[in-house]
Design an enzyme around this catalytic site. Structure first.
Site, PDB file in Angstrom:
ATOM      1  N   SER A  84      16.848  -8.890 -20.377  1.00  0.00           N
ATOM      2  CA  SER A  84      17.842  -8.175 -21.164  1.00  0.00           C
ATOM      3  C   SER A  84      17.215  -7.750 -22.484  1.00  0.00           C
ATOM      4  O   SER A  84      16.366  -8.451 -23.029  1.00  0.00           O
ATOM      5  CB  SER A  84      19.038  -9.101 -21.422  1.00  0.00           C
ATOM      6  OG  SER A  84      19.769  -8.646 -22.538  1.00  0.00           O
ATOM      7  N   HIS A 124      32.327 -15.601   3.941  1.00  0.00           N
ATOM      8  CA  HIS A 124      33.222 -15.254   2.821  1.00  0.00           C
ATOM      9  C   HIS A 124      32.617 -15.720   1.495  1.00  0.00           C
ATOM     10  O   HIS A 124      33.350 -16.005   0.546  1.00  0.00           O
ATOM     11  CB  HIS A 124      34.616 -15.865   2.993  1.00  0.00           C
ATOM     12  CG  HIS A 124      35.215 -15.625   4.342  1.00  0.00           C
ATOM     13  ND1 HIS A 124      35.961 -14.517   4.645  1.00  0.00           N
ATOM     14  CD2 HIS A 124      35.138 -16.350   5.498  1.00  0.00           C
ATOM     15  CE1 HIS A 124      36.337 -14.555   5.920  1.00  0.00           C
ATOM     16  NE2 HIS A 124      35.839 -15.662   6.463  1.00  0.00           N
TER      17      HIS A 124
END
Ligand code: ARG
Length: 483
Positions: A272, A153
């Site tokens: 970026s 999970h």
């Protein structure tokens, strides 16, 4: 574009405004070489069976050599590569070129060409998986003792090792490769000689053509042979399965990079345009996204094929590109994943520190209590209390919770030493030496099996490549008898 030149369509079916819509010629570039091989094998067989004369076969085979040298781009306009090559042959040698299409149809021809070409593509894809498996195993061999957190999970769950994580993907890829090789073996059957779907009155030798093209045999029923594209479905399904494995691998690496558990090589990252400090795992995100493309390919294929009546329908022309796009995309993503794995850096200290974060050793301590005779459910309750109290508990915390639940001293069941060992991530890993577990001794066995399986699959792939190369040689040799 002169539709009139197409020997199949002639003036009546010139195509008109729908000519380009009808044509698969641009997409057929992919099966140009396949069609030449299929034409050659068919003509050799026609000559051997006395269906065309040896000198006629020689003329046709010579024309095919010229068509090959001129290339796909020089083909006359045609509805597809099959018609265009036939037109080119007739332009070259006159009406005798029209004997090439004796005892066959474009329906069995195209099905044969797709299978012929797909074989190479499937072997390329298998080889890409072999490269990835090699990268996973080689990296695993270096990190058998490198402890890291394991997640369920996405929450810290139990400590494991980098090698154990890598081996988990290696074994999944072993099955992906096996599925591709299975698909290969069913793809590698020849439909040629089925003609349109109803066989032929000519005394063809289908087995001979199959052998000259390197197929393992024929698809017997002529209607099935010309109509079925199930080999595309199973190949694309195997590729979509592989892409799903890759997407999980990529996602794990993206998460690990996010947590500082792995350092990707700059070659596999991007930055970026505005945020100069950024190092983003772009290649892995694109690998992850490939599973979407592969799923689209499989669904496009299944949806196109669903409900098609026997035997040939032109819808089939639109089915094929789904398989090409899928095999290209998935093979490329597999190569990129291999490069990312092979070049990444695993920061051992950071991994070791993270391995115990979030009390990942709780299960190991519970196992220790259970091994001492405390019912596992009771042990689970004790450790749940410990976890509630601290994210990084020590022996005293475990002993206190045990006394609360058991109403007796923990020392009556287990030694302090044993508990402290179970609380240590590295020792916790070393203790889990069940078959397939993360203990270094268990992972060593997994690595041995991986190495053996890789060698087997390399041999399987090389055998198939060799069979194809031998057949191509045989065909060349037979053609030379006529030209
Ligand atoms: N271009 C066609 C395809 O890809 C070849 C077969 C054409 N057959 C026909 N009956 N129109 O399926």
């Amino acid at each position: 574009m002169t539709g009139e030149r197409d020997v199949v369509r002639r003036e009546r079916f010139s195509g008109g405004p729908a000519r380009e819509f009808l044509s698969s010629l641009p997409a057929d570039r992919r099966i140009f070489a396949a069609d030449l091989a299929v034409d050659r094998a068919h003509v050799v067989m026609l000559a051997e069976q006395g269906i065309v004369a040896a000198d006629e076969a020689g003329e046709i085979l010579t024309a095919l050599d010229i068509v090959e040298v001129d290339g796909h781009g020089a083909l006359p306009e045609g509805e597809d590569v099959h018609a265009a090559i036939e037109t080119a042959v007739i332009e070259e040698i006159g009406p005798v070129g029209g004997k090439m299409h004796t005892a066959r149809s474009r329906n069995d021809e195209v099905a044969t060409c797709i299978r012929y070409r797909l074989r190479e593509d499937l072997l390329d894809a298998v080889e890409a998986t072999l490269g990835l498996r090699e990268a996973l195993s080689a990296t695993a061999a270096e990190h058998v003792e490198t402890v890291m957190p394991g997640f369920t999970h996405l929450q810290p769950a139990q400590p494991t090792t980098v090698a154990h994580w890598l081996c988990s993907y290696e074994s999944a890829l072993r099955r992906d490769a096996a599925r591709l090789l299975d698909a290969y073996d069913r793809t590698n059957r020849s439909p040629l000689g089925a003609a349109a779907f109803a066989g032929t009155t000519f005394d063809v030798d289908r087995e001979r053509v199959a052998d000259l093209l390197g197929f393992d045999g024929v698809i017997e029923n002529a209607m099935d042979a010309s109509a079925t594209r199930d080999f595309l479905v199973e190949s694309t399904a195997a590729l979509a399965g592989l892409a799903t494995t890759l997407s999980g691998l990529a996602e794990d690496l993206v998460v690990f990079a996010n947590k500082g558990l792995i350092e990707l090589d700059d070659d596999y990252a991007s930055t970026s345009s505005i945020m100069p400090q950024k190092k983003n795992p772009d290649t892995l995100e694109l690998v992850r996204a490939t599973s979407g493309d592969a799923s689209a390919g499989l669904n496009g294929l299944l949806t196109t094929l669903k409900g098609l009546p026997r035997a040939y329908n032109r819808d089939l022309q639109r089915a094929t590109p789904h398989a090409w796009a899928t095999v290209d995309g998935v093979a490329e993503a597999t190569d990129v994943a291999a490069g990312a794995v092979a070049t990444a850096d695993w920061p051992e200290e950071r991994l070791a520190a993270a391995a115990g974060e979030g009390f990942t050793t709780a299960t190991g301590v519970a196992d220790l209590l259970a091994a001492a005779g405390i019912p596992f459910r009771t042990a689970h309750e004790i450790l749940a209390r410990v976890a509630e109290g601290s994210a990084d508990p020590d022996y005293a915390a475990v002993a206190a919770a045990a006394e609360d639940v058991l109403d007796e001293d923990l020392g009556a069941h287990v030694s302090r030493e044993a508990v402290e060992s179970a609380l240590d991530p590295a020792e916790s890993v070393a203790a889990r030496d069940s078959t397939g577990g993360p203990a270094p001794s268990a992972v060593a066995d997994q690595l041995d099996a991986a190495e053996e399986a890789l060698a087997d699959d390399e041999r399987r792939t090389a055998d198939r490549r060799e069979a194809l190369a031998d057949a191509a040689d045989r065909l060349r040799g037979e053609v030379r008898r006529y030209v």
